[in-house]
Enzyme design. Structure first.
Site, PDB file in Angstrom:
ATOM      1  CB  SER A  47      -0.960   0.005   1.191  1.00 16.38           C
ATOM      2  OG  SER A  47      -0.253  -0.125   2.413  1.00 16.38           O
ATOM      3  CD  GLU A  48       0.303   3.875   2.272  1.00 21.98           C
ATOM      4  OE1 GLU A  48      -0.778   4.428   2.007  1.00 21.98           O
ATOM      5  OE2 GLU A  48       0.412   2.972   3.134  1.00 21.98           O
ATOM      6  CB  THR A  49       7.351   1.815  -0.988  1.00 30.75           C
ATOM      7  OG1 THR A  49       6.795   0.521  -1.262  1.00 30.75           O
ATOM      8  CG2 THR A  49       8.863   1.701  -0.898  1.00 30.75           C
ATOM      9  CG  HIS A  76       1.273   1.489   7.367  1.00 34.44           C
ATOM     10  ND1 HIS A  76       0.646   1.902   6.214  1.00 34.44           N
ATOM     11  CD2 HIS A  76       2.154   0.536   6.986  1.00 34.44           C
ATOM     12  CE1 HIS A  76       1.126   1.214   5.186  1.00 34.44           C
ATOM     13  NE2 HIS A  76       2.039   0.380   5.624  1.00 34.44           N
TER      14      HIS A  76
END
Length: 296
Positions: A47-49, A76
């Protein structure tokens, strides 16, 4: 000449090794341009990096990418990246991270991290463009399942919050993919829905789910959403809830990634979100001059 970049894999808001929301953090992103950061985020397909860079105003600057675009702030990624920054810099349990949304203080007790939402002027809100009945229909719910008016809330990233009458209603929510064109759109062009309910049988407990539209169509569900949890704190302030307030939010069970988030809203409206961070792996990416990428 090929360049090698180290990364770490972590689970955030995790109460067990394979719970929580996965995150990839690149330890030193100097030399990576924006297009390559986006390509790496798509490569890992989380979902995110995040990408750590030097900062002149904080302990580190952090850029956050989904598989399709950069985000000014997200929960997060903040907590997971903070654990990596602490390990790299030896800064102890209190540090600051610079995001596009502003400088965010982060503190830790062991592997439980807490961030303060970047909304010094208080949460921003906007009314729903749809009626309660229309919003309920988007989630295959009845209007009677809604506990109040859906609203947009922004404490760092704007999202669409929908209060429901019970945890059972939260579990029944099922986005109707045939109606995706009717979903309200955020400032980033993202369609989201954060549904939540207070548990009358367990004071201080909230059950939440976060839905978002994917690239190419369809709906995905996020296992643990810190920015939405912060927006729940903004919702409490905006709707006149008694403050200070303290809640534990359960999320992610519906996608087999149980997450536990902790929300504190101070009497002055300051919002803090916390959760446990577990590192599960490390590796490197080598990028050669013609743009080919190798993982190790």
């Amino acid at each position: 000449m090929p360049a090698t970049y180290a990364y770490r894999l972590l689970n955030v808001f995790a109460e067990s090794t394979f719970g929580g929301n996965p995150l990839c953090v690149f330890e030193d992103a100097r030399g990576l341009d924006e297009a390559t950061m986006l390509a790496l985020a798509l490569q890992f397909n989380l979902s995110e990096t995040t990408f750590i860079l030097p900062s002149t105003v904080a302990d580190a600057r952090v850029r956050i990418f989904t598989t399709g675009y950069e985000m000014p702030f997200a929960g997060h990624p903040t907590l997971g990246t903070a654990q990596v920054v602490r390990a790299l810099l030896g800064k102890g349990d209190a540090l600051t991270l610079e995001f596009k949304a502003g400088v965010v203080p982060v503190t830790a007790q062991g592997d439980v991290w807490t961030f303060t939402a970047p909304c010094p002027g208080g949460p921003k809100t906007a009314p729903s463009p749809l009626s309660r009945a229309e919003v309920a229909a988007l989630l295959a719910l009845d209007e009677s399942d809604l506990a109040g008016d859906p609203i947009w809330v922004d404490t760092g990233a704007d999202q669409f919050l929908i209060p429901l009458v019970s945890p059972e209603a939260v579990r029944r929510a099922q986005p109707d993919s045939a109606q995706l064109q009717r979903w309200p759109v955020s400032s980033l062009g993202r369609k989201t829905a954060y549904v939540f309910a207070f548990d009358a049988t367990q004071p201080g407990q909230v059950l939440a789910r976060y839905f978002f539209t994917k690239q190419g169509g369809g709906v995905a569900e996020d296992p643990g959403t810190g920015s939405a949890c912060a927006n729940l704190g903004g919702w409490l302030s905006a709707t006149g809830h008694v403050l200070p307030a303290h809640f534990a939010i359960d999320q992610g069970a519906a996608v087999d990634r149980p997450s536990r988030l902790y929300l504190d809203v101070a009497a002055d409206g300051a919002i803090q979100v916390g959760g446990r961070v577990i590192e599960i792996g490390r590796g490197t990416v080598t990028i050669d001059p013609v743009g080919q990428t190798m993982l190790a």
